[in-house]
Design a protein around this motif. Sequence first.
Motif, short mmCIF file in Angstrom:
data_model
loop_
_atom_site.label_atom_id
_atom_site.label_comp_id
_atom_site.label_asym_id
_atom_site.label_seq_id
_atom_site.Cartn_x
_atom_site.Cartn_y
_atom_site.Cartn_z
N ALA A 164 6.22 2.68 -14.66
CA ALA A 164 7.49 2.23 -15.24
C ALA A 164 8.47 3.37 -15.43
O ALA A 164 9.68 3.13 -15.51
N ALA A 165 7.97 4.62 -15.48
CA ALA A 165 8.86 5.75 -15.77
C ALA A 165 8.75 6.90 -14.79
O ALA A 165 9.63 7.76 -14.76
N TRP A 171 -6.92 -4.51 -5.11
CA TRP A 171 -5.59 -3.93 -5.19
C TRP A 171 -4.83 -4.32 -6.45
O TRP A 171 -4.13 -3.49 -7.02
N GLU A 172 -4.96 -5.56 -6.88
CA GLU A 172 -4.25 -5.97 -8.09
C GLU A 172 -4.73 -5.18 -9.30
O GLU A 172 -3.92 -4.76 -10.14
N ASP A 173 -6.02 -4.97 -9.40
CA ASP A 173 -6.56 -4.20 -10.52
C ASP A 173 -6.09 -2.74 -10.45
O ASP A 173 -5.76 -2.14 -11.47
N LEU A 198 5.63 5.02 -6.67
CA LEU A 198 5.42 4.99 -5.22
C LEU A 198 3.96 4.75 -4.88
O LEU A 198 3.65 4.02 -3.92
N ARG A 199 3.04 5.36 -5.64
CA ARG A 199 1.62 5.13 -5.37
C ARG A 199 1.26 3.68 -5.64
O ARG A 199 0.48 3.06 -4.91
N ARG A 200 1.82 3.11 -6.71
CA ARG A 200 1.57 1.70 -6.99
C ARG A 200 2.11 0.82 -5.86
O ARG A 200 1.47 -0.15 -5.43
N LEU A 233 -3.65 -0.69 -13.25
CA LEU A 233 -3.94 0.59 -13.89
C LEU A 233 -2.76 1.55 -13.80
O LEU A 233 -2.51 2.34 -14.71
N LEU A 234 -2.02 1.49 -12.69
CA LEU A 234 -0.89 2.39 -12.49
C LEU A 234 0.39 1.91 -13.19
O LEU A 234 1.32 2.69 -13.37
#
Length: 260
Positions: free
Chosen positions: A42-43, A30-32, A49-51, A36-37
């Motif tokens: 950030a914008a 999950w951290e990886d 939301l997916r992150r 990636l997201l």
Amino acid sequence: MRNSGLSEPHIEGGDPLERAVWRLRSRACWEDAAALLAPRAAAEAGVALRRTAVLVERCVFTGEGWEAAEDSLRSAEALAIDDEERGAAACERGHLAYAATLLGVRDRADEARAALGRAAALLAPQSPTRPLLDFRRGLIAQHLSDNPSDATAAFQRAHTGATRHGHRLLLSSTWRHVAAMAEHDGRLPDARHGFAESLRIREELGYLVGIAPALASLAAVLPDQAEAARLRAEAGRLVRLLGGVPAWLADRLGRPAPAS
């Protein structure tokens, strides 16, 4: 019987980022996946939301990472600009609060109910997030309110909506929880069918981290004890392969999860 109530995976089409995130997430990285997201999160509210969903999923499966999930959720809430995005963010907040309550981190049951109620007010009737919202309201009715009839009705609404929208990962979860309610009522043939369907979908999707719980649930309702033992052994093998997750299943199988 716990379940993450996960957001639908973005694995169709040609987006290599989404496919990479799905591969990592399904293998308990999950951290990886969140890393990636992070640049787009950030914008972009949808990516944020997916992150957040990825990080909340880690909390549910490991019992760790609550602060990172909360920080990600606050960022997603700040980026939301319309009712759909605000409703989806409220749905994630409700699920995070539910998970913290269920796993004994902190009693946030009132916050969970309020957030899901806010999501229900914001999301349009035909919103693709509605089935996930129904599912999560079912989880609260089942595990926090001890209201089997409300839980069953919510899971059935979520099941219908997931089928209509083609949300296969969510459909695997609705099958699982409809089956759990059937098991609760003593309808074991219906329970076996639902658990088997949930397992089939997770195997087809390659959702490795969710296969062990599906195997263990199906094993619990099989009349053939030799087959049940085989499924439990396979569940244990997968839990070991993934480093002790889901942590709650590792404990139930008698193989304590690692400290970190």
